[in-house]
Design a protein around this motif. Structure first.
Motif, PDB file in Angstrom:
ATOM      1  N   ALA A   1     -12.013  28.646  36.666  1.00 36.24           N
ATOM      2  CA  ALA A   1     -11.627  29.251  35.371  1.00 36.24           C
ATOM      3  C   ALA A   1     -13.034  29.924  34.992  1.00 36.24           C
ATOM      4  O   ALA A   1     -13.712  28.927  34.438  1.00 36.24           O
ATOM      5  CB  ALA A   1     -10.808  28.507  34.618  1.00 36.24           C
TER       6      ALA A   1
ATOM      7  N   MET B   1      -9.844  35.139  29.949  1.00 34.69           N
ATOM      8  CA  MET B   1     -10.297  34.001  30.914  1.00 34.69           C
ATOM      9  C   MET B   1      -9.855  34.726  32.294  1.00 34.69           C
ATOM     10  O   MET B   1      -8.471  35.070  32.415  1.00 34.69           O
ATOM     11  CB  MET B   1      -9.414  32.739  30.676  1.00 34.69           C
TER      12      MET B   1
ATOM     13  N   ILE C   1      -9.430  33.923  36.281  1.00 32.76           N
ATOM     14  CA  ILE C   1      -9.179  32.747  37.174  1.00 32.76           C
ATOM     15  C   ILE C   1      -9.483  32.974  38.645  1.00 32.76           C
ATOM     16  O   ILE C   1      -8.462  33.960  39.264  1.00 32.76           O
ATOM     17  CB  ILE C   1      -7.959  31.734  37.089  1.00 32.76           C
TER      18      ILE C   1
ATOM     19  N   MET D   1      -4.754  24.977  35.710  1.00 30.90           N
ATOM     20  CA  MET D   1      -5.311  26.001  34.922  1.00 30.90           C
ATOM     21  C   MET D   1      -5.108  26.734  33.742  1.00 30.90           C
ATOM     22  O   MET D   1      -3.907  26.538  33.477  1.00 30.90           O
ATOM     23  CB  MET D   1      -5.564  27.102  36.103  1.00 30.90           C
TER      24      MET D   1
ATOM     25  N   GLU E   1     -15.390  35.138  39.811  1.00 34.65           N
ATOM     26  CA  GLU E   1     -14.699  33.953  39.563  1.00 34.65           C
ATOM     27  C   GLU E   1     -14.267  33.349  40.907  1.00 34.65           C
ATOM     28  O   GLU E   1     -14.062  32.036  41.142  1.00 34.65           O
ATOM     29  CB  GLU E   1     -13.334  34.045  38.715  1.00 34.65           C
TER      30      GLU E   1
END
Length: 211
Positions: free
Chosen positions: A23, A1, A3, A89, A130
């Motif tokens: 995210a 992931m 962010i 998050m 992102e």
């Protein structure tokens, strides 16, 4: 992931400073959508992407002018706002669009407050999908806020930035009351110049001229 965190409205004299953490579940999806720095997209395309991106994990923090005026330092305030945006998050690699001339210092300060390990770069919104997505959500959120405020007040506020001729005219209207309108950042030099004097401080304001 991955962010990303970015802001919109740092230098505006009208309206909020908006920070968004986004995210990214799929970098390939963002690339396919054509996500990039919000400044490189048309207003129409930003709004189209906004409607898609807000269905993905994100957190928006809207900082109103009174909090800005009551802050002793804009860089410190943005560290706080970036940290707040990260509060919900998921775990992941965090990239910030640096709001400090020293990107490493900015990342360190946000990391300390948020308790999350962060990295920061200048122009991260151009180089990381992102962060580009976060910039789009932040920009459209702020634009929508200012447009709604224009409708409510019956005044064309323009973009809300001091260089905008429509904003300059709006500021002159918004200082005509006993006190400047709440949507203005009273500590901005643009407001004191329009008034011809320093406006009174907001409650608990350190009353320093920031811009």
């Amino acid at each position: 992931m991955k962010i990303g965190v970015d802001e919109a409205g740092r230098g505006a004299v009208i309206g909020p400073l908006v920070v968004c953490a986004f995210a990214s579940v799929s970098q390939s999806d963002l690339k396919r959508l054509g996500v990039k720095d919000s400044k490189d997209l048309s207003k129409k395309r930003r709004k189209e992407l906004y409607e898609i991106l807000i269905e993905m994990p994100h957190k928006v923090v809207i900082c109103l002018p009174d909090r800005i005026d009551n802050s002793s330092n804009l860089n410190t305030l943005e560290v706080e706002l970036f940290a707040e945006s990260l509060s919900v998050m998921p775990e992941g690699h965090i990239m910030l669009d640096a709001c400090d001339v020293d990107a490493e210092r900015f990342a360190k300060n946000v990391s300390e407050i948020s308790g999350r390990e962060c990295r920061a770069e200048h122009k991260a919104d151009e180089n990381h999908l992102e962060v580009g997505a976060a910039s789009i959500i932040a920009k459209v959120t702020r634009d929508n806020y200012v447009e709604d405020l224009s409708s409510t007040l019956g005044i064309d506020l323009g973009s809300g930035y001091p260089s905008d001729p429509k904003t300059k005219l709006a500021v002159k209207e918004l200082i005509k009351g006993r006190l400047p309108h709440d949507c203005l950042r009273w500590s901005w030099k643009t407001v004191s110049d329009a008034m011809g004097t320093t406006p009174p401080p907001r409650p608990n304001s350190p009353q320093q001229t920031l811009f």
